[in-house]
Every structure is written in C-alpha cells, then in structure tokens.
Enzyme design. Structure first.
Site, short mmCIF file in Angstrom:
data_model
loop_
_atom_site.label_atom_id
_atom_site.label_comp_id
_atom_site.label_asym_id
_atom_site.label_seq_id
_atom_site.Cartn_x
_atom_site.Cartn_y
_atom_site.Cartn_z
N ARG A 120 0.81 -1.23 0.00
CA ARG A 120 0.00 0.00 0.00
C ARG A 120 0.84 1.28 0.00
O ARG A 120 0.37 2.34 0.38
CB ARG A 120 -0.98 0.01 1.18
N GLU A 184 9.73 16.31 -25.80
CA GLU A 184 9.18 16.79 -24.53
C GLU A 184 9.82 18.10 -24.13
O GLU A 184 9.19 18.95 -23.50
CB GLU A 184 9.39 15.73 -23.45
N LYS A 226 8.48 22.23 -14.88
CA LYS A 226 7.65 21.09 -14.45
C LYS A 226 7.37 21.16 -12.95
O LYS A 226 6.24 20.92 -12.51
CB LYS A 226 8.37 19.78 -14.80
N HIS A 248 -0.22 14.90 -26.80
CA HIS A 248 -0.25 13.51 -26.36
C HIS A 248 -1.52 12.76 -26.81
O HIS A 248 -1.46 11.56 -27.03
CB HIS A 248 -0.10 13.44 -24.84
N HIS A 252 -0.42 9.52 -28.53
CA HIS A 252 -0.71 8.22 -27.94
C HIS A 252 -1.46 7.33 -28.92
O HIS A 252 -1.28 6.10 -28.92
CB HIS A 252 -1.53 8.39 -26.66
N HIS A 265 8.11 7.27 -27.97
CA HIS A 265 7.14 8.21 -27.42
C HIS A 265 7.35 9.62 -27.97
O HIS A 265 6.40 10.26 -28.44
CB HIS A 265 7.26 8.22 -25.89
#
Length: 364
Positions: A120, A184, A226, A248, A252, A265
């Site tokens: 978890r 990117e 970012k 994207h 994608h 990518h």
C-alpha cells in the site's frame, strides 16, 4: 550540483542535477546505513550503470537487491509489474524499503506504480537515464503501465522522495532515444515559456551535439517549469498540469495503433504536437506562422513531422475516445493560443480534427 524543489508540503522533494551523481552517495539522501533498497532497471542499462550505482549505495551502508527487466515500451505492462512484486516478496522487502528506478520513462513509470501499490505504498527514488525521463516523466509523480487498448491507462499519482539526474547518462544514450527526448523539451517552450522556445531555436544544434553546458541549462529549465506546474496542480485538478499533455492525445493514438515501441514516445508526440497546432490554426486561435515555426524547430531537432503512412486519419478517433482527458464523453484537447501559451478546448468537430491530422501527411 543544481537543486530544484518540487513543493508539495510534507511530500516535497529535491531534484538534483549534475554530472557523476551516480557515484555520489550523498545524492541519494535520505537513504542511510541499514536501509533496504531494490534497484529496478532493464537489460540494456544494467551493464552500463547497475554495478557502479550498487557499489555507491552499498558503500553508504544500504542493503541493495536488484531486478533486471526486459527493455522496451511493450514491457510496461501488468505482467512485468508482477515480476517486480515477486522480486520484492522473494527478498522479504518490508514497508521501510525504497525502490530505485534506474532507467528511462518505462522503468520510471513502472517502478513508481509498483512503489505506489506494494504494501500500500513504499518510498521510491527516480534515477532517470534518458533525456525524456530527465526533463519530464521522472518529475511529478505520474506512474502507470500500459494496456493494449490505451497508453498509461492503469496507474496512480505517487511522488518520489527524490530525483537524481546524472548528466553523464546522456553521453551513452542512443541518438534516436536522445532525439525522442527533445520532443518533450520542445513541448515546454510551446505551452509554457516563449523565452525557452526562442532559446531552443538558438541552441538546438548544441543540444544535438550533447554540449554539457547546453544540456545542463536545458534540463534545469525544464525541471523548473515542471516543478512549478506540479506544485500548483499535482493531480490535474485546475487544468494547468493538463497543458503538459500537449500533443499527447494524438501521439498516444500513434503509439497504440502502431504497436508500443515501433514509434518512440517522443517521435509520436512530435507529430501529435504538430497536429494540435494545426487544429488550433483551423479554429482560428493560432497563427499559421507559428505552426511553421514549430514545424521548423521539430525538423531542426530531427524529429518526425509526418504521421505514419500506415494510419488513416479516421483511425485516430477510436483511440482519442479513450484518452484520459475525456470527461463525460467529451474529448478535450490541449491547443496553443500563442507560442508559450496553451489552453484546454472541447467541442471540436471531428471534421476539424481529421483535417488537422491529414495536414500532417507527407502528401499534404
């Protein structure tokens, strides 16, 4: 060493940027003597960095195990994720363990998702080795694996405890992978910072030559942008972070339809950004001269500017319906309004989207 902080209250963490950090145990604070860690990397990177990083950690008293995964976007899957869980259980890693993602975006996303799920939630550190991961995917806590019907559709927001960027990794990065990362980089200029876009226009040749000064400046600038976005909109709740998905939705679709790894990518995102710019132009909110400016920079970076000939324009729509930005069945696109600014737009007709896609074919 350059240090940048992603400010998220108690979950804030540092980004360290310098050459030779994988040989510096102080870069991996808060790991300390007696701590347990699992290094996760792939078959390509293991011969380059695994032993040296392991020695660095062990010299500081950290107990290190490792798992070496196959290399490629097609292995960013639930099946491979289970291999990480098995390695952790077999080596009796408890809730006090730390996962270290030594690799590019695939390893970083998969390891982060494993950390979010194992017991978890356990700590993890990003040690990105590709340009794409250093400027984007290692920062911000987006973790995920792919599904045959969609990219990054199974995942979690889960922040690392630190990001360690060793600039030396970029000198061994294959040229195609390096160029893929530039997509990117360019994204930040188009969506967030006109000054950075101009800097890229003037310094793209230095980046392609892997000039250390230019790379250091570029990576720091991207990480600062970012970090600022993530600090203000960690989970894409106010729309600001969604701007970083520019291109994207289209890109994608290329990755999924063509098969994960066929188009890298960044290659797919480069074409996707141009499709989004064309969409904005057709809507009258983006100047044609700016579309050409983006096309020129992408071309100068040696990124593709034409869509795959194997894909029809209509085939994009199926995958765009499964995009994570779809709300109440409504497709939402990130579109530029000027270089350095972008916004989320919805209710865009299929005709405009298809026309924009066709504009990025070699025959157009």
């Amino acid at each position: 060493m350059v240090k940048i902080t992603v400010t998220l209250g108690k979950r804030s963490y540092p980004i360290a940027i310098a050459s030779g950090l994988f040989g510096d145990p102080t870069a991996f604070v808060p790991l300390k003597t007696g701590d347990q860690a699992m290094l996760v990397t792939n078959q390509t990177l293991a011969p380059l960095y695994l032993d040296s990083l392991r020695v660095t950690l062990e010299l500081s008293g950290v107990k290190v195990d490792q798992i070496i995964l196959p290399d490629g976007e097609q292995y960013k899957s639930l099946v491979v994720l289970e291999q990480v869980f098995s390695a952790l259980l077999e080596k009796s890693h408890g809730r006090d363990t730390t996962l270290i993602a030594l690799g590019g975006g695939v390893i970083g996303d998969l390891t982060g998702f494993a950390a979010a799920c194992y017991l978890r939630g356990v700590r993890f550190i990003q040690a990105p080795t590709t340009l794409l991961a250093q400027v984007d995917s290692s920062v911000g806590g987006k973790t995920a694996v792919n599904h045959p019907l969609g990219k990054n559709m199974i995942g979690a927001f889960y922040q690392p405890i630190s990001v360690v960027i060793d600039l030396n990794c970029l000198q061994t990065l294959p040229m195609r992978e390096f160029i893929s990362g530039l997509a990117e980089v360019i994204k930040y200029g188009i969506t967030l910072d006109f000054r950075f876009f101009v800097w890229l226009e003037n310094n793209i040749d230095a980046l392609l030559a892997r000039d250390v000064t230019a790379l250091s400046c570029c990576i720091r600038w991207c990480c600062e942008l970012k970090a600022d976005v993530v600090s203000t909109d960690e989970r894409e709740e106010n729309g600001r972070r969604a701007l970083l998905n520019f291109g994207h939705t289209y890109g994608h679709a290329i990755e999924v339809k063509m098969g994960y790894g066929v188009w890298l990518h960044g290659e797919a995102i480069a074409v996707g950004m141009l499709m989004a710019a064309e969409t904005a132009r057709l809507l009258g909110c983006f100047a044609e001269a700016d579309v050409e400016r983006i096309r020129k920079l992408l071309s100068s970076a040696r990124l593709p500017i034409h869509r795959p000939a194997e894909m029809t324009a209509g085939s994009y729509l199926t995958y765009m319906k499964r995009d994570k930005k779809v709300l109440v069945g409504e497709r939402r696109l990130i579109l530029p309004t000027a270089i350095g600014r972008a916004e989320i737009r919805s209710r865009i007709s299929n005709d405009i989207v298809l026309t924009a896609i066709r504009a990025c074919s070699k025959s157009s």
